[in-house]
Design a protein around this motif. Structure first.
Motif, PDB file in Angstrom:
ATOM      1  N   ALA A 257      35.691  34.712  34.391  1.00 22.67           N
ATOM      2  CA  ALA A 257      36.830  34.874  34.576  1.00 22.67           C
ATOM      3  C   ALA A 257      37.504  34.131  36.074  1.00 22.67           C
ATOM      4  O   ALA A 257      36.463  33.755  36.708  1.00 22.67           O
ATOM      5  CB  ALA A 257      37.329  36.444  34.797  1.00 22.67           C
ATOM      6  N   TYR A 258      38.582  33.925  36.357  1.00 21.64           N
ATOM      7  CA  TYR A 258      39.262  33.465  37.462  1.00 21.64           C
ATOM      8  C   TYR A 258      40.273  34.340  38.101  1.00 21.64           C
ATOM      9  O   TYR A 258      41.013  34.834  37.233  1.00 21.64           O
ATOM     10  CB  TYR A 258      39.888  32.099  37.303  1.00 21.64           C
ATOM     11  CG  TYR A 258      38.971  30.998  36.799  1.00 21.64           C
ATOM     12  CD1 TYR A 258      38.357  30.263  37.804  1.00 21.64           C
ATOM     13  CD2 TYR A 258      38.444  30.830  35.538  1.00 21.64           C
ATOM     14  CE1 TYR A 258      37.374  29.303  37.436  1.00 21.64           C
ATOM     15  CE2 TYR A 258      37.670  29.915  35.086  1.00 21.64           C
ATOM     16  CZ  TYR A 258      37.049  29.030  35.865  1.00 21.64           C
ATOM     17  OH  TYR A 258      36.231  28.146  35.558  1.00 21.64           O
ATOM     18  N   LEU A 259      39.994  34.643  39.538  1.00 26.05           N
ATOM     19  CA  LEU A 259      41.127  35.450  40.016  1.00 26.05           C
ATOM     20  C   LEU A 259      41.777  34.752  41.031  1.00 26.05           C
ATOM     21  O   LEU A 259      41.657  33.708  41.746  1.00 26.05           O
ATOM     22  CB  LEU A 259      40.300  36.332  41.008  1.00 26.05           C
ATOM     23  CG  LEU A 259      40.851  37.222  42.031  1.00 26.05           C
ATOM     24  CD1 LEU A 259      41.765  38.108  41.189  1.00 26.05           C
ATOM     25  CD2 LEU A 259      39.999  37.841  42.749  1.00 26.05           C
ATOM     26  N   ASP A 260      43.092  34.996  40.518  1.00 24.15           N
ATOM     27  CA  ASP A 260      44.357  34.292  41.744  1.00 24.15           C
ATOM     28  C   ASP A 260      43.897  35.173  43.129  1.00 24.15           C
ATOM     29  O   ASP A 260      44.338  36.116  43.155  1.00 24.15           O
ATOM     30  CB  ASP A 260      45.563  34.729  41.262  1.00 24.15           C
ATOM     31  CG  ASP A 260      46.703  34.207  41.971  1.00 24.15           C
ATOM     32  OD1 ASP A 260      46.546  33.380  43.134  1.00 24.15           O
ATOM     33  OD2 ASP A 260      47.975  34.808  42.049  1.00 24.15           O
ATOM     34  N   PRO A 261      43.680  34.199  44.190  1.00 21.27           N
ATOM     35  CA  PRO A 261      43.418  34.802  45.378  1.00 21.27           C
ATOM     36  C   PRO A 261      44.467  35.661  45.999  1.00 21.27           C
ATOM     37  O   PRO A 261      44.527  36.548  46.814  1.00 21.27           O
ATOM     38  CB  PRO A 261      43.285  33.598  46.540  1.00 21.27           C
ATOM     39  CG  PRO A 261      42.868  32.638  45.535  1.00 21.27           C
ATOM     40  CD  PRO A 261      43.284  32.734  44.200  1.00 21.27           C
TER      41      PRO A 261
END
Length: 393
Positions: A257-261
């Motif tokens: 997955a990818y996390l919005d910082p």
């Protein structure tokens, strides 16, 4: 994190929210999906209500479908959608593809190729006589399949809508689309804004999707605005390398997955709301199952005898969990909100759920201008809800 990213961390009120607050909610989500079903209320009205509580629906109508002070435009994003006006340049690559007969329904592309001259005639008629509906064309043609009974005139207008040459100027009567040249509908500052190339537009749409989802797989991010697979993968690699997205692993998720910082991770979210089947929190059914252990399918097209939960079933969010499924119908002529069935999810408290749901149904009925709530007997939460509604009223 996903709930806060979707706007469920704000305070709901019983007093109607002003348009500015509704606009912020739409910007947080990035878009509102449009659907033709009007069993309860048209789906694009519900997401802002779910996050904010009551608001003036006529304000949304004016800003979306009015001829003046338009704040949203209609286009294909996650299906047919209303989007903040500032996003118009980010979809011009899709419009350009449609002009090449790419990325659109094959039947519509074939129609546009075979009747190129007729399509140009329709565009010329809109230029001279617009805004107008498909029925108001001088040569609308006869209804025929398979395009939902569309006339040739309607098919031509829908193709021109895909290409961005015309857009929705307004909606009339039974939600009938009124078309006009896009350059006459889109505000000049937006119409004349710089147009990013496809790669930059995809990157920016992925940034917006990541902001709206908080944490998401590649599939989740791509699906939000229905982006091309190869372009999405390339853009995600670039965004991750630049530190704009953080690759993460989540226990129980098969995909990375990818996390919005910038995503916030609160200790808890106490949001309580009924959700449209087309709410961006649940429209990706696989994601809803991953996040909430909630397997959800809309049963509108399922024969009545085979439906498990009902015709138009709304998930019920309470204190950060999806705890029930509520079949709802607005009987406007009779002034009542009908609840044919209500089902409790496993391992959820029936008393607390029924009490919270009763309050939501009372508030929803009032917002819809309905005077009565009629509860059916179907579902394992019906008895508890009946008792809770007596106290709520």
């Amino acid at each position: 994190m996903a709930l806060v990213a979707q706007g469920f961390g704000v305070r709901r009120t019983r007093q109607p929210s002003a348009w500015a607050r509704v606009a912020r909610a739409v910007e947080t989500m990035g878009l509102l999906q449009i659907d033709s079903v009007n069993v309860l209320i048209r789906s694009h009205y519900l997401p802002a209500y779910s996050r904010l509580g009551p608001y003036d629906r006529s304000a949304l109508d004016r800003r979306a479908f009015g001829f003046k002070r338009k704040a949203m435009f209609e286009y294909w994003a996650h299906e047919a959608s209303l989007l903040p006006m500032a996003l118009h340049p980010l979809f011009r690559w899709r419009m350009a593809r449609a002009q090449r007969h790419a990325g659109i329904y094959s039947g519509l592309a074939r129609f546009a190729r075979e009747k190129r001259g007729f399509v140009r005639e329709v565009l010329a008629e809109v230029r001279v006589g617009g805004p107008l509906t498909a029925r108001e064309l001088s040569r609308p043609g006869a209804r025929k399949g398979p395009w939902w009974g569309w006339t040739d005139g309607k098919a031509a207008l829908e193709y021109l809508f895909w290409t961005g040459e015309v857009t929705t100027a307004a909606r009339r009567g039974g939600f009938e689309r009124v078309y006009d040249l896009s350059e006459r509908v889109i505000p000049p500052a937006v119409w004349n804004a710089p147009e990013p190339d496809e790669a930059e537009a995809v990157r920016e749409l992925l940034r917006l999707a990541a902001r709206a989802l908080g944490v998401a797989t590649e599939t989740d991010l791509r699906d939000y605005f229905r982006l091309p697979v190869a372009a999405t993968r390339m853009a995600l690699g670039e965004l991750a390398e630049a530190g704009e997205l953080m690759p993460v692993d989540i226990k129980g998720w098969r995909q990375g997955a990818y996390l919005d910082p910038q995503a916030r991770c609160p200790g808890q979210v106490s949001a309580t709301a009924l959700l449209s089947p087309f709410d961006p929190l649940v429209w990706a059914r696989a994601r809803a199952e991953r996040l909430f252990d909630f397997k959800y399918r809309i049963e509108i097209y399922t024969p009545a005898a085979k439906r498990q939960y009902g015709y138009y079933v709304l998930p019920f969010l309470h204190r950060g969990r999806l705890v029930a499924r509520v079949d709802l119908k607005a009987e406007r002529a009779k002034g009542r909100l009908r609840v044919p069935a209500v089902h409790l999810e496993p391992r959820c408290d029936p008393g607390a759920t029924a009490e919270a749901l009763a309050g939501e149904l009372v508030m929803l009925a009032a917002w819809l201008g309905l005077d009565d709530i009629v509860l059916g007997r179907r579902g394992n939460l019906a008895t508890n809800l009946r008792a809770a509604l007596k106290h709520a009223n």
